[in-house]
Design an enzyme around this catalytic site. Structure first.
Site, PDB file in Angstrom:
ATOM      1  N   SER A 281      17.764  10.957  13.114  1.00 30.71           N
ATOM      2  CA  SER A 281      17.135  10.497  11.874  1.00 30.71           C
ATOM      3  C   SER A 281      17.358  11.471  10.735  1.00 30.71           C
ATOM      4  CB  SER A 281      15.626  10.292  12.096  1.00 30.71           C
ATOM      5  OG  SER A 281      15.388   9.268  13.034  1.00 30.71           O
ATOM      6  N   ARG A 282      17.798  12.674  11.061  1.00 32.89           N
ATOM      7  CA  ARG A 282      18.064  13.644  10.007  1.00 32.89           C
ATOM      8  C   ARG A 282      19.187  13.161   9.089  1.00 32.89           C
ATOM      9  NH1 ARG A 282      18.580  19.275  12.440  1.00 32.89           N
ATOM     10  NH2 ARG A 282      16.326  19.156  12.395  1.00 32.89           N
ATOM     11  N   ALA A 283      20.051  12.288   9.598  1.00 34.45           N
ATOM     12  CA  ALA A 283      21.189  11.817   8.809  1.00 34.45           C
ATOM     13  C   ALA A 283      20.726  11.092   7.548  1.00 34.45           C
ATOM     14  CB  ALA A 283      22.072  10.911   9.665  1.00 34.45           C
TER      15      ALA A 283
END
Length: 647
Positions: A281-283
């Site tokens: 989810s960091r993307a």
């Protein structure tokens, strides 16, 4: 004293994408930092040095060594926060943001901080001498050649980057302070891969390449020459542009909090990330922050599709791999060819150990032979002293599956071990002990000894007795070095056993990548050793060579083991660690070096087992399991484990 003139940031040409990435993290440090990845001589370091000159000033607590924010309690050290809680007015100073260089040779004490010797001697109290992380707080921390940084330093950086705090426990001192730095690094991929945990800490990655446009490259030369002739005059010519960029960053920092991402663009971003099979989810978080920062730099409060596309190019490429080595098109190394004189045309940049060929110095009786007689079916290459690399006849990609192997007690994924040593100047000091007659005067820490005498109450001038001498207790990381000895002879082509063997090599390389251990490759076939890659952390070098590895010919197993013994003896002098040798073969040795094959194998296995832990992977098919025609029993006698590779 005149200041050192840096090359102006706006005067750098051909690196527009790298510039955008650096400006974005200057606007919003929460993006997570920038990694500049590319060949040497492409301007990475020059760009970072000049980047410091366009950064605006920041407010800090004037009398705090940690550059604490005087307005935000969340960004204060314990001392500043206590003063803030008491209602004390903190003195404010204006400082320019700086680029703090982290050298590859840095010690733990210099990085995190250590005991303040002056106060210990003069006042007899324990106090912290701030380290590089204190200087880097609310600044730029720059690491040149980050992939060459020692693992124990990377561990500390990971902790500080993850928590935003540096906790120091040294010689009775217990202090914590904020460490909210922007991590900027550069690296040359040819020198090895970056540790995956650290790679994920970089929000943005830019592949820096030399421009292909002749006019652009000519302009680079003209500007560099002009700068060298008159640095100050050249800088003054670009100073208005520098001030303009600095003001844009300052305004963008205020504006970025009001920038909005339209729902349709956010939906597009999330759908794209899902289609790319990016599993973090960091993307989307980093991409959104980057798009907003780019919009703010242009004075807008709404993200456009162009902003989003530029942000995705910076934030997503290094997150496309779900696992190590997942690339759509793995690069193939250039193929050395045969010329009219039956000699290889060696590729530029190849080292002798990478060029393959026969074992030299009398280790092979076939050193000057060019005949292929008796070598069996040589597929994709020429045996003898002249051998070319060709594409292996086995073209079907095979993924190594767990059922192919019954894992032994050796464990491919074992982590590097640590050893505690005293009296030797190697490793990381983590505590001190009073000297004893056993250690003598080796590795005495004078600072700790003086501090011990001062805290004992020796008074001034300090007199250091023998009992005050302190020796360092060090922790030494013993890296794991995996050396793969791969049988690529003709018998391995039966029932496509070479495919399974290559799958096993790939698995060992992947495990080495994750654990940051070293991996090397020795391939043998025909009349000698075909390929030698010394243990390295450039794992793609091993895998790229494996993709084009030919197979066929006789089985010079004795030569391969002799080569492994010689390589480990030589490397053991400079690369200390736990050596593991994985021999992947069906054991059908039929090319002696000088005498009887069995005697040679016995001799080399005795020596190899003394130098390293040996694991044998027996690739004999179940259909042909006749011990009389193989030497697996000889190899297994000296191995810590023998693993049958299933059919």
């Amino acid at each position: 004293m005149s200041r050192r003139v840096t090359f102006p940031f706006p005067a750098i040409v051909g690196l527009d994408k790298a510039k955008s990435a650096l400006l974005a993290v200057a606007v919003n440090p929460l993006i997570g930092g920038v990694l500049l990845r590319g060949d040497k001589g492409t301007g990475k370091t020059t760009l970072v040095r000049s980047f410091a000159d366009v950064l605006p000033e920041v407010e800090v607590v004037a009398d705090c060594p940690f550059n604490c924010d005087p307005r935000d309690p969340q960004l204060m050290c314990d001392s500043c926060y206590a003063r803030y809680q008491r209602g004390e007015r903190l003195p404010v100073a204006i400082k320019k943001m700086r680029v703090i260089d982290l050298p590859l040779s840095i010690t733990v004490d210099r990085l995190v901080g250590t005991l303040d010797i002056k106060r210990a001697i003069t006042e007899g109290v324990r106090a912290l001498q701030p380290g590089l992380l204190a200087e880097a707080n609310r600044n730029i921390l720059y690491i040149d050649e980050v992939n060459l940084l020692d693992d124990y330093i990377i561990d500390i950086l990971l902790d500080a980057a993850a928590y935003g705090w540096n906790v120091v426990e040294r010689e009775g001192v217990s202090v914590k302070h904020p460490a909210r730095f922007i991590l900027v690094a550069s690296m040359n991929p040819e020198e090895g891969e970056l540790r995956p945990q650290l790679l994920d800490r970089f929000g943005l990655i830019v592949d820096v390449e030399a421009p292909r446009d002749p006019e652009v490259r000519a302009e680079i030369v003209r500007r560099v020459e002009e700068f060298n002739r008159d640095p100050e005059g050249f800088y003054r010519r670009w100073e208005p542009e520098i001030k303009k960029i600095r003001e844009e960053i300052r305004k963008a920092r205020e504006l970025v909090k009001r920038v909005e991402m339209p729902d349709d663009l956010l939906k597009t971003l999330v759908e794209t990330i899902i289609k790319l099979d990016i599993r973090t989810s960091r993307a989307e978080i980093v991409t959104t922050r980057t798009a907003k920062a780019l919009a703010a730099l242009e004075g807008r409060t709404r993200v456009t599709m162009e902003d989003l596309q530029r942000a995705m190019e910076l934030a997503l490429p290094h997150r496309l791999k779900a696992r190590p080595f997942e690339r759509p098109k793995p690069p193939i190394l250039p193929q050395p060819l045969i010329n009219d004189n039956n000699t290889r045309n060696e590729q530029p940049g190849q080292t002798p150990n990478q060029r393959g060929g026969m074992l030299r110095d009398g280790m092979s009786t076939a050193q000057d032979e060019h005949s292929n007689a008796g070598t069996g079916g040589n597929v994709g290459g020429v045996d003898g002293n002249s051998r070319r690399y060709g594409v292996a006849s086995v073209g079907i990609p095979v993924e190594f599956r767990k059922e192919f192997i019954h894992a032994g007690s050796h464990g491919l994924g074992s982590r590097s071990s640590f050893r505690r040593i005293v009296g030797q100047p190697h490793g990381i000091p983590y505590m001190y002990l009073p000297i004893s007659n056993k250690e003598g005067s080796a590795d005495v820490d004078l600072t700790a000894s003086i501090v011990h005498a001062a805290l004992r109450g020796a008074g001034l001038p300090i007199k250091v007795d023998w009992g005050d001498l302190m020796v360092r207790v060090r922790r030494v990381r013993a890296p794991r070095i995996s050396l793969i000895v791969l049988d690529a002879s003709g018998s391995m082509n039966f029932m496509r056993r070479i495919e399974v063997a290559k799958g096993l090599v790939r698995r060992i390389a992947e495990e080495s990548y994750v654990k940051r251990s070293y991996v090397g490759l020795i391939s043998f076939r025909g009349r000698g050793v075909d390929v030698i890659i010394e243990p390295t952390r450039n794992y793609w070098q091993v895998l790229s060579t494996l993709e084009g590895l030919p197979s066929g010919g006789a089985t010079p197993l004795s030569a391969a083991l002799a080569c492994a013994v010689d390589l480990i003896k030589r490397l053991g002098l400079k690369l200390r660690g736990d050596y593991w040798v994985y021999v992947i073969t069906d054991g059908k040795a039929n090319v002696p070096l000088m005498k009887d094959v069995r005697e040679e194998l016995e001799s080399f296995m005795v020596e190899l087992s003394r130098l390293a832990k040996v694991v044998i992977y027996d690739t004999r098919p179940q259909l042909i399991y006749d011990p009389s025609i193989t030497y697996i029993d000889v190899l297994s006698k000296y191995a810590v484990d023998t693993v049958r590779v299933g059919d």
